[in-house]
Design an enzyme around this catalytic site. Structure first.
Site, mmCIF file in Angstrom:
data_model
loop_
_atom_site.group_PDB
_atom_site.id
_atom_site.type_symbol
_atom_site.label_atom_id
_atom_site.label_comp_id
_atom_site.label_asym_id
_atom_site.label_seq_id
_atom_site.Cartn_x
_atom_site.Cartn_y
_atom_site.Cartn_z
ATOM 1 N N HIS A 46 28.959 12.449 119.244
ATOM 2 C CA HIS A 46 28.388 11.180 119.713
ATOM 3 C C HIS A 46 28.693 11.049 121.205
ATOM 4 C CE1 HIS A 46 27.734 6.938 120.365
ATOM 5 N NE2 HIS A 46 26.989 6.953 119.275
ATOM 6 N N GLY A 56 23.367 0.842 122.893
ATOM 7 C CA GLY A 56 24.014 -0.457 123.115
ATOM 8 C C GLY A 56 23.455 -1.242 124.287
ATOM 9 N N LYS A 115 31.097 2.513 114.474
ATOM 10 C CA LYS A 115 32.017 2.687 115.616
ATOM 11 C C LYS A 115 33.370 2.045 115.270
ATOM 12 C CE LYS A 115 27.956 2.943 118.473
ATOM 13 N NZ LYS A 115 27.346 2.827 119.784
ATOM 14 N N SER A 172 19.831 1.448 120.367
ATOM 15 C CA SER A 172 19.221 0.107 120.340
ATOM 16 C C SER A 172 18.138 -0.072 119.281
ATOM 17 C CB SER A 172 18.684 -0.260 121.731
ATOM 18 O OG SER A 172 19.758 -0.374 122.646
ATOM 19 N N GLU A 214 19.956 10.705 120.825
ATOM 20 C CA GLU A 214 20.395 9.388 121.287
ATOM 21 C C GLU A 214 20.486 9.393 122.811
ATOM 22 O OE1 GLU A 214 22.628 7.055 118.109
ATOM 23 O OE2 GLU A 214 24.089 8.368 119.017
ATOM 24 N N GLU A 258 29.674 8.722 122.973
ATOM 25 C CA GLU A 258 30.936 8.043 123.309
ATOM 26 C C GLU A 258 32.110 9.014 123.205
ATOM 27 O OE1 GLU A 258 30.331 4.767 120.624
ATOM 28 O OE2 GLU A 258 28.710 4.061 121.911
ATOM 29 N N ASN A 310 26.173 3.529 112.139
ATOM 30 C CA ASN A 310 27.378 3.966 112.852
ATOM 31 C C ASN A 310 28.161 2.714 113.243
ATOM 32 O OD1 ASN A 310 29.317 5.016 114.534
ATOM 33 N ND2 ASN A 310 27.896 5.669 116.141
#
Ligand code: PGA
Length: 275
Positions: A117, A194, A34, A233, A188, A119, A32
């Protein structure tokens, strides 16, 4: 008349079915990107990854930003390495400025799309219902959704994560019913994305089992047919350990997928010969 996109979808299905008849445990290794990379970096990355000998049991998927999808279509047409989009419009077509429809993604040869996702959920207000509609939109065009679900640290610490994951999955199930079995689920934990912090292997195992059992009870999906990726991560240091956990069927990798060398190292670590 058969549309070009339908032919492409059939060819992709054929490639997938060859892949899924293998005996070796299969992993989906998804990148991914991003909002990272440039056109030049994209080309370089693809050139390098194309040189890599990737065994059939490692299904490689890359999710670049929308503008680079045509580069993937040009460089990877009918390749074993597949690609998809990081998002999709929930609507079919029309006056939705800035949106990209599932039909457009199918035209670009996308095999997969990320839906929900964290985000997107957190920064763009995507509710479980919106995520569910996006998932349905992708399925209408034979694009396999990777539905991302996950709890916050507070929800984990408050021991409410089962409930949260269930709400996220239930919304999708309500929208698409048994077609849930055509989706890939990416677990996730928001607190692992991250951050460099990953859950313990026992936590990953327990949570993947929980998701797997939900999918079995919802869709009657067979023991080995559920596809649950872990994301958050993942890197060269931890991927092998996480891969050994039951019901982990692959990875959704952010930061560690931006450099071809790192990404290829992850693929190498997952090879049975480890080379
Ligand atoms: P990360 O991102 O690997 O950088 O934690 C994963 C993701 O957000 O999909």
């Amino acid at each position: 008349m058969v549309e070009k996109r339908e032919i492409e979808s059939l060819v992709r299905k054929h490639i997938e079915s060859k892949f899924s008849s293998r005996k070796q445990k299969e992993y989906i290794v998804a990148a991914n990107w991003k909002m990272n990379m440039s056109a030049k970096e994209t080309r370089r990355f693809i050139e390098k990854v194309k040189e890599e000998k990737i065994p059939d049991y490692l299904k490689t998927v890359i999710f670049p930003p929308y503008p680079y999808l045509p580069i993937f279509q040009e460089m990877l047409r009918y390749d074993k390495i597949t690609y998809g989009a990081q998002d999709v419009a929930k609507e079919e077509k029309g006056a939705y400025t800035g949106e990209v429809s599932a039909a457009m993604l199918a035209d670009l040869g996308c095999s997969y799309v990320l839906a929900g996702h964290s985000e997107r959920r957190n920064y763009y207000g995507e509710t479980p219902e919106i995520v569910a509609r996006k998932t349905a939109a992708a399925l209408r065009y034979h694009i396999r959704p990777v539905v991302c679900i996950g709890e916050t640290l507070e929800e984990r610490q408050g021991n409410r994560y089962h409930e949260v994951l269930k709400v996220q999955l239930d919304a999708v199930r309500q929208e698409i019913g048994d077609a849930l079995s055509d989706c890939i689920i990416a677990y996730e934990p928001v607190w692992a994305i991250g951050t460099g912090v990953i859950p313990g292997l026992d936590q990953i195992g327990e949570t993947h089992r929980f998701i797997h059992e939900l999918l079995v009870s919802y869709t009657g999906i067979s023991e080995r047919a559920s596809r649950i990726l872990y994301g958050g991560s993942v890197n060269e240091k931890n991927v092998k350990d996480i891969a050994s956990v039951q019901f982990v069927d692959g990875f959704l990798i952010g930061g560690a997928s931006l450099k071809a060398e790192n990404f290829m190292n992850i693929l190498r670590l997952l090879r049975v010969d480890g080379s």
